[in-house]
Design a protein around this motif. Structure first.
Motif, PDB file in Angstrom:
ATOM      1  N   ALA A  14       1.086  -0.983  -0.411  1.00 62.14           N
ATOM      2  CA  ALA A  14       0.007  -0.078  -0.058  1.00 62.14           C
ATOM      3  C   ALA A  14       0.564   1.472  -0.432  1.00 62.14           C
ATOM      4  N   GLY A  15       1.726   1.426   1.287  1.00 61.76           N
ATOM      5  CA  GLY A  15       2.745   1.968   1.268  1.00 61.76           C
ATOM      6  C   GLY A  15       3.329   2.420  -0.219  1.00 61.76           C
ATOM      7  N   ASN A  35      10.904  -1.487   9.720  1.00 66.46           N
ATOM      8  CA  ASN A  35      11.561  -2.556   9.377  1.00 66.46           C
ATOM      9  C   ASN A  35      12.957  -1.958   8.924  1.00 66.46           C
ATOM     10  N   GLY A  40       6.868  -5.482   3.209  1.00 68.41           N
ATOM     11  CA  GLY A  40       5.574  -5.827   4.686  1.00 68.41           C
ATOM     12  C   GLY A  40       5.107  -6.796   4.850  1.00 68.41           C
ATOM     13  N   ARG A  54       7.687 -16.394   3.253  1.00 66.47           N
ATOM     14  CA  ARG A  54       6.974 -15.888   4.116  1.00 66.47           C
ATOM     15  C   ARG A  54       5.251 -15.291   4.634  1.00 66.47           C
ATOM     16  N   ILE A 205       8.008   5.079  13.309  1.00 72.15           N
ATOM     17  CA  ILE A 205       6.746   6.344  13.730  1.00 72.15           C
ATOM     18  C   ILE A 205       5.970   5.559  15.162  1.00 72.15           C
ATOM     19  N   ILE A 233       0.298   1.195   8.361  1.00 79.82           N
ATOM     20  CA  ILE A 233       0.514   0.866   8.845  1.00 79.82           C
ATOM     21  C   ILE A 233      -0.961  -0.434   9.260  1.00 79.82           C
ATOM     22  N   VAL A 237      -1.039  -2.980  14.071  1.00 73.88           N
ATOM     23  CA  VAL A 237      -0.308  -1.688  14.675  1.00 73.88           C
ATOM     24  C   VAL A 237      -1.267  -0.812  15.540  1.00 73.88           C
ATOM     25  N   VAL A 243       1.419   4.195  17.731  1.00 71.58           N
ATOM     26  CA  VAL A 243       1.369   5.067  16.962  1.00 71.58           C
ATOM     27  C   VAL A 243       0.217   6.129  18.025  1.00 71.58           C
ATOM     28  N   LEU A 265      -2.330 -16.676  10.223  1.00 69.92           N
ATOM     29  CA  LEU A 265      -1.606 -17.721   9.116  1.00 69.92           C
ATOM     30  C   LEU A 265      -0.016 -17.845   9.109  1.00 69.92           C
ATOM     31  N   ALA A 365      -2.155 -11.848  10.420  1.00 67.13           N
ATOM     32  CA  ALA A 365      -1.510 -11.929   9.410  1.00 67.13           C
ATOM     33  C   ALA A 365      -1.950 -11.101   8.235  1.00 67.13           C
ATOM     34  N   VAL A 404      -2.491  -8.719  -1.562  1.00 68.33           N
ATOM     35  CA  VAL A 404      -2.044  -7.527  -2.325  1.00 68.33           C
ATOM     36  C   VAL A 404      -2.616  -6.766  -2.580  1.00 68.33           C
ATOM     37  N   ALA A 407      -4.394  -4.428  -1.248  1.00 71.10           N
ATOM     38  CA  ALA A 407      -3.315  -2.502  -0.656  1.00 71.10           C
ATOM     39  C   ALA A 407      -2.652  -2.197  -1.603  1.00 71.10           C
TER      40      ALA A 407
END
Ligand SMILES: Cc1cc2nc3c(=O)[nH]c(=O)nc-3n(C[C@H](O)[C@H](O)[C@H](O)COP(=O)(O)OP(=O)(O)OC[C@H]3O[C@@H](n4cnc5c(N)ncnc54)[C@H](O)[C@@H]3O)c2cc1C
Length: 424
Positions: A14-15, A35, A40, A54, A205, A233, A237, A243, A265, A365, A404, A407
């Motif tokens: 997404a970012g 990270n 991500g 992974r 952040i 995020i 989180v 945050v 997952l 997940a 995906v 995102a």
């Protein structure tokens, strides 16, 4: 005139999609990532000599899927998984007709349970909604029902006992086309999308202060300023409130964060010296009335020519197994395989264990709709605040959560909002 500045929090799909779109439109963009790597929940591991995933592993439909299009353009190897190619070990044999019938009946049951639940006022779990209808589906004996539910949990990162019967609709929202595994390395897509972007790694952040026109974004020891911030995020989180937002996020958004849930997952990737399972079978499964260990393994020898099995577990069982250390988790997976192929199978010579529920910067997940929540919560999470704070990520897109492509599309969506604001 100075270019408008945008900070994107998080270098997942997404970012990266948001940052690329803003940069293409001439904005001044910086991506801040906690990270030490980009990607991500896309995370390719090369320690076994071949790319192993992974995190995300497949495309949920290849048609009109912008991420699948990138994979095609980059010539990344994909492989279709035949989910009807199943082996339940030495003593349980089913014909393809039987397997297909139980597959079709299970998904019909899921669908009907949702329809029936939507006729009632109060939401209940998908499991509760399925039970009264179960005897209409003769192929779903106790074991086959448990097995199909195990797969459902892999699909939604949560078991039917947790999912909202009224609003569990992921299945109906998938894109058309195949569901191939990405074999040639999902990270190639991440590298492609990261190119030419200003990305600061190891930048966690802790605070976003959007009281003034210029937003200030803080880490433990640095401050960044921008006119617009896109927060990507993960829900896990946001739930832990790692945050701090100043002022606090609107009540509706905070309620949505509390209402939606983060599923788990996990995979265990096992590399052997030799194959001891049916070479041409795509999936090895374990039938049981109840599960306390891995019951699903993908035969990666088919795709990599290396004797690798990938076990998967999800939901409450995954959470339980995460309490064990890595060696004990491998033992659990091996116990399942011994039940299928006998006690004398070889030991793995290498393994990779994931614990997404405990992964810092993610804590789970992907999102799911638990009992009492609905798709509206995703819409609420996607709402921008004060025309300067924007939200993207898999948990902000009602149409394709937990994927995906979802995102990616959410990132582009938020970038467009900023571009429209600037133009108008
Ligand atoms: C095991 C697993 C299997 C999956 N399988 C599939 C699949 O087969 N197909 C599919 O389509 N989808 C799958 N998914 C889901 C898919 O991976 C996600 O939906 C998608 O990658 C999420 O992208 P995102 O950008 O929303 O979030 P992320 O990729 O999580 O990106 C968010 C980024 O924010 C960063 N961040 C977090 N906190 C901070 C902070 N305080 N400061 C700065 N940065 C921070 C994180 O480090 C991360 O890089 C799977 C996910 C998992 C975990």
């Amino acid at each position: 005139m100075n270019k408008p500045t945008v900070l994107v929090i998080g270098a997942g799909l997404a970012g990266l999609a948001a940052a690329r779109k803003c940069q293409q439109e001439g904005l001044n963009v910086t991506v801040l990532e906690a990270n030490s790597r980009t990607g991500g929940r896309i995370w390719t591991d090369y320690s076994m000599g071949v790319p192993m995933e992974r995190g995300a592993i497949m495309f949920h439909g290849t048609q009109n899927n912008p991420v699948a299009d990138i994979a095609t353009n980059l010539n990344i190897k994909l492989s279709t998984v035949d989910t009807s190619s199943l082996d339940f070990g030495n003593d349980k044999k089913f014909s393809l007709t039987q397997l297909n019938a139980s597959h079709d009946q299970f998904w019909e049951l899921v669908h009907k349970a949702g329809v029936e639940a939507r006729k009632t006022q109060e939401d209940k779990s998908l499991f509760e909604a399925m039970l009264p209808l179960l005897n209409e589906y003769p192929t779903l004996n106790e074991e086959m029902f448990a097995w199909r539910n195990y797969f459902l949990s892999l699909h939604s990162a949560a078991g039917a006992k947790l999912l909202s019967a009224q609003n569990w609709v992921k299945d109906e929202l998938s894109l058309e086309g195949d569901y191939p595994f990405v074999i040639g390395g999902y990270d190639k897509i991440i590298h492609y999308l990261s190119r030419d972007l200003n990305i600061k790694l190891n930048t966690k952040i802790t605070e976003i202060d959007y009281q003034q026109q210029i937003i200030s974004v803080k880490t433990q020891n640095e401050v960044f300023n921008a006119s617009y911030v896109i927060v990507t995020i993960p829900l896990g989180v946001l739930k832990r409130q790692e945050v701090q937002f100043k002022p606090a996020l609107p009540k509706e958004k905070q309620n949505a964060i509390n209402s939606l849930a983060m599923g788990i997952l996990d995979r265990v990737i096992l590399k052997f010296d030799t194959i001891f399972w049916p070479e041409q079978t795509h999936i090895l499964g374990m039938l049981a009335k109840e599960y306390n260990s891995f019951a699903w393994f993908n035969n990666y020898h088919l795709y990599t020519k290396v004797p690798i099995l990938v076990g998967a577990v999800a939901g409450a069982l995954a959470q339980e197994l995460e309490q064990l250390d890595d060696e004990a988790i491998v033992e659990k997976a091996m116990d399942s395989l011994k039940q299928l192929y006998g006690p004398h199978i070889p030991k793995p010579k290498a393994y990779i264990v994931n614990k997404w529920g405990q992964a810092p910067f993610t804590y789970g997940a992907y999102s799911y709709i638990p009992v009492g929540a609905s798709g509206k919560d995703y819409d609420e999470l996607a709402q921008s605040v004060a025309d300067r704070l924007f939200f993207a990520g898999e948990a902000t897109i009602k149409e394709y959560p937990g994927t995906v492509h979802g995102a990616y599309l959410s990132g582009v969506r938020e970038a467009k909002k900023i571009i429209d604001l600037i133009r108008n």
